[in-house]
Design a protein around this motif. Sequence first.
Motif, PDB file in Angstrom:
ATOM      1  N   SER A 142       0.835  -1.204   0.000  1.00 35.47           N
ATOM      2  CA  SER A 142       0.000   0.000   0.000  1.00 35.47           C
ATOM      3  C   SER A 142       0.870   1.254   0.000  1.00 35.47           C
ATOM      4  N   SER A 143       0.236   2.401   0.109  1.00 36.27           N
ATOM      5  CA  SER A 143       0.948   3.659   0.264  1.00 36.27           C
ATOM      6  C   SER A 143       1.745   3.627   1.563  1.00 36.27           C
ATOM      7  N   PRO A 144       2.966   4.109   1.598  1.00 33.18           N
ATOM      8  CA  PRO A 144       3.641   4.986   0.650  1.00 33.18           C
ATOM      9  C   PRO A 144       4.409   4.267  -0.459  1.00 33.18           C
ATOM     10  N   GLY A 145       4.160   2.990  -0.686  1.00 28.61           N
ATOM     11  CA  GLY A 145       4.872   2.270  -1.718  1.00 28.61           C
ATOM     12  C   GLY A 145       6.267   1.888  -1.277  1.00 28.61           C
ATOM     13  N   THR A 146       7.128   1.633  -2.246  1.00 24.50           N
ATOM     14  CA  THR A 146       8.477   1.154  -1.931  1.00 24.50           C
ATOM     15  C   THR A 146       9.571   2.168  -2.241  1.00 24.50           C
ATOM     16  N   HIS A 147       9.226   3.308  -2.823  1.00 26.64           N
ATOM     17  CA  HIS A 147      10.199   4.396  -3.003  1.00 26.64           C
ATOM     18  C   HIS A 147       9.950   5.375  -1.867  1.00 26.64           C
ATOM     19  N   LEU A 148      10.592   5.131  -0.729  1.00 25.21           N
ATOM     20  CA  LEU A 148      10.188   5.783   0.517  1.00 25.21           C
ATOM     21  C   LEU A 148      10.740   7.188   0.698  1.00 25.21           C
ATOM     22  N   VAL A 149      11.924   7.454   0.157  1.00 24.29           N
ATOM     23  CA  VAL A 149      12.590   8.742   0.385  1.00 24.29           C
ATOM     24  C   VAL A 149      12.958   9.361  -0.959  1.00 24.29           C
ATOM     25  N   PRO A 150      12.493  10.572  -1.257  1.00 24.10           N
ATOM     26  CA  PRO A 150      12.834  11.194  -2.543  1.00 24.10           C
ATOM     27  C   PRO A 150      14.345  11.222  -2.761  1.00 24.10           C
ATOM     28  N   GLY A 151      14.752  10.761  -3.940  1.00 22.92           N
ATOM     29  CA  GLY A 151      16.160  10.819  -4.292  1.00 22.92           C
ATOM     30  C   GLY A 151      17.012   9.683  -3.779  1.00 22.92           C
ATOM     31  N   ASN A 152      16.482   8.848  -2.887  1.00 16.65           N
ATOM     32  CA  ASN A 152      17.276   7.742  -2.332  1.00 16.65           C
ATOM     33  C   ASN A 152      17.025   6.497  -3.173  1.00 16.65           C
ATOM     34  N   ARG A 153      17.759   6.402  -4.264  1.00 12.24           N
ATOM     35  CA  ARG A 153      17.568   5.319  -5.216  1.00 12.24           C
ATOM     36  C   ARG A 153      17.982   3.971  -4.631  1.00 12.24           C
ATOM     37  N   ALA A 154      19.052   3.966  -3.852  1.00 11.60           N
ATOM     38  CA  ALA A 154      19.531   2.705  -3.280  1.00 11.60           C
ATOM     39  C   ALA A 154      18.494   2.107  -2.337  1.00 11.60           C
ATOM     40  N   LEU A 155      17.888   2.957  -1.523  1.00 12.27           N
ATOM     41  CA  LEU A 155      16.858   2.463  -0.611  1.00 12.27           C
ATOM     42  C   LEU A 155      15.648   1.962  -1.397  1.00 12.27           C
ATOM     43  N   ALA A 156      15.242   2.703  -2.437  1.00 14.85           N
ATOM     44  CA  ALA A 156      14.098   2.278  -3.245  1.00 14.85           C
ATOM     45  C   ALA A 156      14.362   0.925  -3.895  1.00 14.85           C
TER      46      ALA A 156
END
Length: 339
Positions: A63-77
């Motif tokens: 569900s929200s917030p999805g799996t891209h949790l932090v703007p700009g943090n590609r490694a975490l996504a």
Amino acid sequence: MASQMPYKIDVHSHYLPPAYQQACRENGHANPDGMPYLPDWSAEQHLELMDKLNIRRSILSISSPGTHLVPGNRALAAKVTRECNAYGADLKKRMPHRFGYFASLPIPDVDLCLQEIQHGAAENCDGYKFETNGHGHYLGDPLFDPIFDELNKRHALIFIHPTTPKCPCSPGGAPVNAAPLAGKYPNPMLEFFFDTARALVNLFMSGTIARCPHLKIILPHLGGAFPPLQSRFTGFSTLVPGPWLGVPESDVRDAFAKQIWFDLAGFPFPGQIKGLMEGSGVGGGRILYGSDFPFTRAEGVEMLLGQMDEGMRGLFGEREVEGMYHGNAEDLLGVSQVE
């Protein structure tokens, strides 16, 4: 009560693997979208509810917030997305008659999404899941054309889930929330419905849906706030001169009849479903059961199911009711009734 109803295929239910719960809590989403809690979840809890309410199979999604949790943090996504999708694939592999899953696509990172489309296909996902926006970039943005073109080429099924509306800020800046009442009410109460409408209008007016006729789409919560706005956005876009694409209402109704389905998660009865049927011309053959568990807790799912069953039987015949509970989803997913 539930044992006397037809069995159900649940296309709108969620899973929260332990690693995902931890990532949310560590990255500012302990109370996602202003909700008072991030729900606990386990496959065992989910199966218990399914058995109680005669849900034969649940198609799980993040569900929200999805799996891209932090703007700009590609490694975490990349890490969170891969962990969640691998967890869903393993759960389906172990219990294929009870669980399916929609693989998460971590918009707005196009390259990661294209990688996960390939992974999802290899891991036998049932489709792909988007948020309505990825850090302020809405579905229908030209940025996402490569993703939608790839999914269209694959004749894929996508499930769209609302999230907190956001506006992208200046280059390099963090996106900002666009929910003025968020300090008073959780965003799922109101803003999720508006964000579904924004995303769907943008998908039509960008030409994405017309360009992707092989794409199959499940819209949440009976399309959110879109149905009562349908005539307005189509009429405005065709009658008022401007640099936008005019979308005739007949094109929207045609897409609804050919490539779009609507789930019943939330509070569809008594009023919302009538707006979809009467305002958008959508019949029972395009409607699917959804529980929204565990964000809707078990007791709430059971209560809403009672309202839903009463509402269905007041509006539809037995064959259509069977379809909304399981037949429409079985046709869409290619699932055998005897499994």
